[in-house]
Design a protein around this motif. Structure first.
Motif: not given
Ligand code: MLT
Length: 201
Positions: A103-108, A62-64, A58-60, A24-26
């Motif tokens: 979380s972010n890893g599930a989304n990628i 970018r988000r707005l 770290p994230r997979f 996940g994020t971070g």
């Molecule tokens: C995302 O940005 O993928 C979702 O908001 C989940 C998160 O990383 O908090």
């Protein structure tokens, strides 16, 4: 060297498919290793670090804003990650992995199912959201997918998780979707259900 910083734990039980761990994020590449060992003892673990930094975290992709994704970046990063999976399979001699993302890893991981489903044998998505507005471009050909949502998740609306399940089912996934009495963070019940599901698939 491979295109993503990552951690690799070789299998001790060659009968199990490798797990692709997506934090996940971070988080980073070591975050989900204890979880991977717990839910799939003996499986090879391939754990990349998200290539994007958000204020040092770290994230997979970018988000707005929270829950609002930069879709062009989601697509680009999903293709980069799919290419990394191909490279890592060749390097380590691995079968197609099952993704386990939080979380972010599930989304990628969901974005991989959307755009490059052939790189995954299946996926466990903990607290995912719909990664892209347009429907999946590939066919999922019966690939098994487990979605675990939280009924009190402040980040993922129930409607969004339901829409994700619907899109993946329409694209041909063999989908199981459970909603647990939980928030955004994974619980012991998530671990138990993931362990059972991985043993059965
Ligand atoms: C995302 O940005 O993928 C979702 O908001 C989940 C998160 O990383 O908090």
């Amino acid at each position: 060297t491979l295109s993503h910083r990552h951690l690799f734990v070789p299998a001790t039980d060659p009968g199990r498919p490798p797990l692709l761990l997506l934090h996940g994020t971070g988080g980073d590449e070591s975050d989900l290793v204890p979880l991977g060992r717990a839910v799939a003892p003996g499986a090879a673990l391939l754990s990349p670090r998200g290539a994007v930094l958000e204020q040092g975290r770290p994230r997979f992709f970018r988000r707005l804003a929270e829950g609002v994704f930069d879709e062009a970046d989601v697509e680009r990063r999903a293709h980069d990650l799919a290419d990394f999976i191909d490279e890592a399979q060749a390097r380590y001699g691995l079968a197609a992995p099952v993704a386990l993302g939080f979380s972010n890893g599930a989304n990628i991981a969901a974005a991989l199912l959307w755009l490059r489903p052939e790189v995954l044998a299946g996926a466990v998505l903990l607290r995912p959201m719909v990664p892209l507005a347009r429907p999946p471009s590939g066919r999922l050909e019966g690939r098994p997918v487990l979605i675990l949502s939280g009924s009190a998740d402040p980040i993922v609306p129930a409607e969004n998780a339901a829409r994700l399940a619907e899109r993946l089912t329409e694209a041909g996934a063999a989908l199981t979707h459970r909603t647990l009495p939980a928030g955004h963070g994974p619980t012991q019940r998530d671990l138990d259900l993931t362990t059972e599901w991985l043993a059965a698939h």
